[in-house]
Design an enzyme around this catalytic site. Sequence first.
Site, short mmCIF file in Angstrom:
data_model
loop_
_atom_site.label_atom_id
_atom_site.label_comp_id
_atom_site.label_asym_id
_atom_site.label_seq_id
_atom_site.Cartn_x
_atom_site.Cartn_y
_atom_site.Cartn_z
N HIS A 70 -38.61 -42.55 -17.34
CA HIS A 70 -38.31 -43.30 -15.79
C HIS A 70 -37.34 -42.46 -15.01
CE1 HIS A 70 -36.48 -46.11 -12.89
NE2 HIS A 70 -37.80 -46.21 -12.75
N HIS A 71 -36.20 -42.16 -15.63
CA HIS A 71 -35.29 -41.18 -15.23
C HIS A 71 -34.60 -40.30 -16.23
CE1 HIS A 71 -32.06 -44.48 -15.40
NE2 HIS A 71 -31.19 -43.16 -15.68
N GLN A 144 -29.70 -37.69 -21.18
CA GLN A 144 -29.99 -39.20 -21.18
C GLN A 144 -31.39 -39.58 -20.56
OE1 GLN A 144 -28.32 -42.18 -18.62
NE2 GLN A 144 -27.49 -43.37 -20.26
N HIS A 146 -34.52 -42.58 -19.69
CA HIS A 146 -34.55 -43.86 -19.57
C HIS A 146 -36.20 -43.98 -19.78
CE1 HIS A 146 -34.87 -47.59 -16.72
NE2 HIS A 146 -35.26 -47.94 -18.03
N HIS A 217 -25.62 -44.59 -6.57
CA HIS A 217 -26.05 -45.44 -7.81
C HIS A 217 -25.52 -47.03 -7.38
CE1 HIS A 217 -26.87 -46.75 -11.90
NE2 HIS A 217 -25.48 -47.20 -11.92
N HIS A 219 -27.17 -51.07 -8.69
CA HIS A 219 -28.19 -51.88 -9.61
C HIS A 219 -29.22 -52.35 -8.63
CE1 HIS A 219 -25.33 -51.68 -13.41
NE2 HIS A 219 -25.45 -50.41 -12.80
N MET A 289 -23.04 -51.96 -9.71
CA MET A 289 -22.07 -50.74 -9.56
C MET A 289 -22.27 -50.37 -8.25
SD MET A 289 -22.55 -48.52 -12.89
CE MET A 289 -22.35 -49.23 -14.64
C1 IYT Z 1 -18.06 -48.58 -12.98
C2 IYT Z 1 -18.89 -47.55 -12.65
O1 IYT Z 1 -19.14 -47.37 -11.36
N1 IYT Z 1 -19.62 -46.78 -13.41
C3 IYT Z 1 -20.40 -45.73 -12.82
C4 IYT Z 1 -19.67 -44.56 -12.63
C5 IYT Z 1 -18.99 -43.72 -13.71
C6 IYT Z 1 -19.64 -42.52 -13.89
C7 IYT Z 1 -19.41 -41.82 -14.89
C8 IYT Z 1 -18.01 -44.15 -14.32
C9 IYT Z 1 -17.64 -43.30 -15.50
C10 IYT Z 1 -18.38 -42.07 -15.54
O2 IYT Z 1 -17.73 -41.44 -16.65
I1 IYT Z 1 -20.12 -39.90 -15.15
I2 IYT Z 1 -15.93 -43.94 -16.53
C11 IYT Z 1 -21.65 -45.43 -13.71
O3 IYT Z 1 -21.73 -45.84 -14.94
N2 IYT Z 1 -22.57 -44.94 -13.26
C12 IYT Z 1 -23.96 -44.71 -13.63
C13 IYT Z 1 -23.94 -43.79 -14.98
O4 IYT Z 1 -23.85 -44.49 -16.33
C14 IYT Z 1 -22.95 -42.74 -14.88
C15 IYT Z 1 -24.92 -43.87 -12.82
O5 IYT Z 1 -26.15 -43.79 -13.19
O6 IYT Z 1 -24.25 -43.42 -11.86
CU CU Z 2 -34.76 -45.43 -15.01
CU CU Z 3 -24.66 -48.85 -13.17
#
Ligand code: IYT
Ligand code: CU
Ligand code: CU
Length: 396
Positions: A70-71, A144, A146, A217, A219, A289
């Site tokens: 998916h991604h 990664q 999905h 990004h 949800h 997020m």
């Molecule tokens: C709490 C949040 O906003 N998490 C995001 C951004 C994030 C990215 C990274 C936070 C951290 C990181 O090291 I790279 I700490 C988040 O998890 N974004 C998701 C991915 O899991 C990275 C995304 O798809 O943008």
């Molecule tokens: Cu996906």
């Molecule tokens: Cu997220």
Amino acid sequence: MALVVISLVLGLCVGAFSAPAPDTPKQIDLLMPHVQPKVPDTYLCHGMKLNSSATYITGFIPNANMNIAHHMLLYGCTSPGMKKPVWNCGEMASDSSMFDTAPTCASGAKILYAWAMDAPSLSLPKDVAFAVGGDTDIKYLVLQVHYKNVTTFLPPQNGNDTSGLNLITQKNKLPRRAGVYLMGTGGRIKPKSTVFMETACKFDSNLEIHPFAFRTHTHTLGRVVSGYRIRDGKWTEIGRMNPQKPQMFYNVTTPNLTVKPGDILAARCTMLNDRDTTVNIGATQNDEMCNFYIMYYVDGKTIMDDNYCFTSGPPNWSWENFGQGDLALEDMPDTVSLPPGSSEPLEEGKDDVARDDESLESILDNLQPRELEELYEELAEEGKDNDLNGYYYGGY
Ligand code: IYT
Ligand code: CU
Ligand code: CU
């Protein structure tokens, strides 16, 4: 005659001392090792340790079957979530007992590339490369993937998957270095409302960066995510996207824009919560997020060390609370919360969503007497109090 001598001498010098060994690009394959995830919505990670000498990545070729993957996200990590070929990773790691569960990176996570179904591919601009391995803080690459639908891995097909990326790399330095700057918020989103999640930072690196791509990004509640540079009170759009579209890197809206010391970077996620419950920022699909990523290059090899701009988000923080300079909110474009392709900007508020998305009855049934009274007064002002007949008087 003199010219001939000079060019001869020059030619000899170049030949003898600085002839750059033609650096043949090398393709590095980072592919899933024939995995068979059996649970829908599994996120699998596959890691690769990098050499002790630096590698320069200039391009990414996705190698994926979009009916299966998916991604895909490519991370650089200082240390990987797990030192095994494959593990179960990701925000909402579904419990699939076949794989051990761990985060994507144990430390130093950076997103380097993102692919999603039907997405156009991204190539880095000329002379730009990500530096990984060597003495950079990226010691591992982690892919990664999905897997949303897993029927091909189940009987009778019992298939397996090798989705991944072919990285175009070289060992010779390039004049420009790529990096990723991450903007985001914490906070919570009230039930039945449209909420702005905002962040802004004074750019105080002493480098000038050249944003060339962006990624959003959220949800499921995100409707628009937009990012800006504010220079001398003037807002310029870096990117704006509907985060329900494939979440990969797209070209910036304003080409050739730079960000230099003294500029302000600002981003907003416009979220629409049609649920009855408050939604918090968090890791699962029931949480939310708010992220705006900026992919940029700098001339030369120094890259910013502070690559984050996070605020606590609503209800505690909004652009109104920015205290490091003038955001010039009065000059904010009126497209900040305009979903691309739409003509109606989303407005912050509570009632609109509620009235549009749910029958009046079901809302009224859930109100406290005091709230009902307030709603009645509000509607009376708009001349719509008839809607409430039978409720206000008969309700309690
Ligand atoms: C709490 C949040 O906003 N998490 C995001 C951004 C994030 C990215 C990274 C936070 C951290 C990181 O090291 I790279 I700490 C988040 O998890 N974004 C998701 C991915 O899991 C990275 C995304 O798809 O943008
Ligand atoms: Cu996906
Ligand atoms: Cu997220």
